[in-house]
Enzyme design. Structure first.
Site, mmCIF file in Angstrom:
data_model
loop_
_atom_site.group_PDB
_atom_site.id
_atom_site.type_symbol
_atom_site.label_atom_id
_atom_site.label_comp_id
_atom_site.label_asym_id
_atom_site.label_seq_id
_atom_site.Cartn_x
_atom_site.Cartn_y
_atom_site.Cartn_z
ATOM 1 C CB CYS A 169 -0.377 42.710 66.772
ATOM 2 S SG CYS A 169 -1.686 41.591 67.110
ATOM 3 C CG ASN A 183 6.504 43.606 68.780
ATOM 4 O OD1 ASN A 183 5.398 43.331 68.576
ATOM 5 N ND2 ASN A 183 6.783 43.754 70.130
ATOM 6 C CG HIS A 234 1.778 40.140 69.717
ATOM 7 N ND1 HIS A 234 1.110 41.260 69.300
ATOM 8 C CD2 HIS A 234 3.007 40.751 69.715
ATOM 9 C CE1 HIS A 234 1.991 42.409 69.150
ATOM 10 N NE2 HIS A 234 3.149 41.939 69.209
#
Length: 466
Positions: free
Chosen positions: A252, A432, A410
């Protein structure tokens, strides 16, 4: 003769769980780091490919004084800048040279000791990334080591996710701000992979700073900003690259970093340049291995994770980014397979939004977002977030008894903000990296102005060089 052995341990912020790699368990705050330091440096004259793993002779030293929050003064009176990097290490820039290293630690498991008055071996180079050397730092006035116990993580091996409709129903029953939904693709997915997708078991940043107070200057500046703003729709045009899917690789940090640089290139060129940069280059090529015994990382640990500050900023400045076609995404670790003939694209002036770690807040995020473009942000992920389908997310406090989950950190991309007309709730708009079928076509909204899940504490930005 003084010698140093140089080898960085693995760093995990978004990473896979492997037996020989882990994040640095150091937990050092500003209070531990400020003070007088001696930097012991090896020979200079190397290039960026230097691997600080061999025994080397210390040939020079530098005395520096680190003042809170970001001032450094060296022994010759030169003033510069420094910042904490999460709770893991720090970077110093003074007299035209940069010094970056992680904080020292000893032990493992429950008996880990953070040695915050020493650093692990790190890298130094001039601000033009030419004259490289290895170095190590130690406080002149030694501070007290900070002893802490690592979490006793539950064993995930061999366990798989089970769809829990009761958990989904409970989320939707206790609040009306957002909707939770079943994602069939989670069914049968290894819990280990699901946690990696959300940041990795060992990604939690201990001691996340609270947002800094908003200055009167910034408060007035925010009042001049539009009430709603979205880089996906500026006069009918989007400056944000397409939604992608990191899959089960803990990458990520790479996707958020690439997306930030992609968007800012689009903005700087009025959409005449629309690059898509390669996260796989980050996964494969920002790490190296030494024999069959230990793996050492420069700025990240591949599918085991990394930090946007070091990738979207420092790696982009020191080594550069390549386009997706030069190393298409595979979502697995491996040897660097980037086409060496590909041009690398660089960024500079990387920083935590607000200027240093701990200076971020709602106002500076809004100002920098509007003025310069999307921002890479780290935030804490809870199990209910995995089931987000739409609305303005806020953590419910609920847990899924059938699927144990560790609090993770994240990395995502902040692209806009707004206010819900019905409820009056302020929100952030966020890209995302879980594919276009998740959330609101790959995006989510999260409550703004209250540091929901530490979202307003760790923004990072960099500025592409065209």
């Amino acid at each position: 003769m003084i010698t140093l052995t140089f080898c960085l341990p693995a760093l995990v912020i978004c990473g896979a769980i492997v037996s020989v790699l882990s994040d640095t368990p150091a937990n050092c705050s500003y209070g531990n780091i400020v003070g007088s330091w001696t930097f012991k440096e090896g020979s200079r004259g190397h290039d960026r490919n230097i691997q600080c793993t061999k025994i080397m002779t210390v040939v020079s030293t530098l005395q520096v004084e680190l003042f809170f929050p970001d001032l450094v003064v060296d022994e010759n009176g030169n003033k510069g800048f420094w910042t904490l990097i999460y709770n893991q290490g720090f970077e110093v820039t003074v007299a035209g040279r940069k010094y970056f290293a992680f904080s020292m630690y000893k032990g493992s498991g429950r008996n880990t000791t953070s040695i915050c008055d020493e650093t692990l071996p790190g890298w130094s180079h001039d601000i033009f990334d030419r004259d490289w050397a290895c170095y190590q730092g130690a406080k002149v006035k030694s501070g007290r080591s900070v002893r802490h116990q690592a979490n006793d993580f539950q064993v995930y091996s061999g366990r798989f996710y089970k769809i829990n409709l009761q958990f989904i129903d409970e989320i939707n029953r206790v609040q009306s701000s957002w909707k939770a939904a079943v994602y069939p693709e989670y069914g049968g997915m290894a819990l280990e992979d699901l946690v990696n997708r959300a940041g990795g078991r060992k990604s939690r940043v201990v001691g996340i700073p609270k947002p800094a107070p908003i200055s009167r200057h910034d408060e007035l500046k925010v009042q001049q900003l539009p009430k709603q703003f979205d880089w996906r729709n500026q006069q009918g045009r989007s400056f944000v690259s397409p939604i992608r899917n990191q899959e089960s690789c803990g990458s990520c940090y790479a996707f958020a970093s690439m997306a930030m640089n992609e968007a800012r290139v689009r903005i700087m060129t009025n959409n005449t340049m629309q690059p898509v940069f390669s996260p796989q280059d980050i996964v494969e090529c920002s790490e190296y291995s030494q024999g069959n015994i230990v793996e050492c990382s420069e700025y990240s640990q591949g599918c085991a994770g990394g930090f946007p500050y070091l990738i979207g900023g420092k790696y982009a400045e020191d080594f550069g980014l390549v386009k997706e076609k030069c190393n298409p995404y595979k979502g697995i670790d491996g040897k660097c397979s980037t086409d060496p003939s590909c041009r690398r694209h660089y960024s500079t002036k990387y920083q935590y939004v607000g200027g240093f770690y701990g200076a971020c807040n709602e106002a500076v995020l809004m100002i920098n977002l509007v003025e310069y473009g999307p921002i890479a942000v780290g935030f804490e992920v809870f199990p209910d977030f995995m089931h987000y389908k739409g609305g303005i997310y806020r953590h419910t406090g609920l847990t899924d008894k059938f699927n144990p989950f560790e609090l993770t950190n994240h990395a995502v991309l902040l692209v806009g903000y707004g206010v819900d007309e019905a409820s009056g709730d302020k929100f952030w708009i966020v890209k995302n990296s879980w594919g276009p079928k998740w959330g609101e076509e790959g995006y989510f909204r999260i409550l703004r102005g209250v540091d929901e899940c530490a979202f307003e504490s760790m923004g990072v930005q960099a500025f592409p060089i065209l």
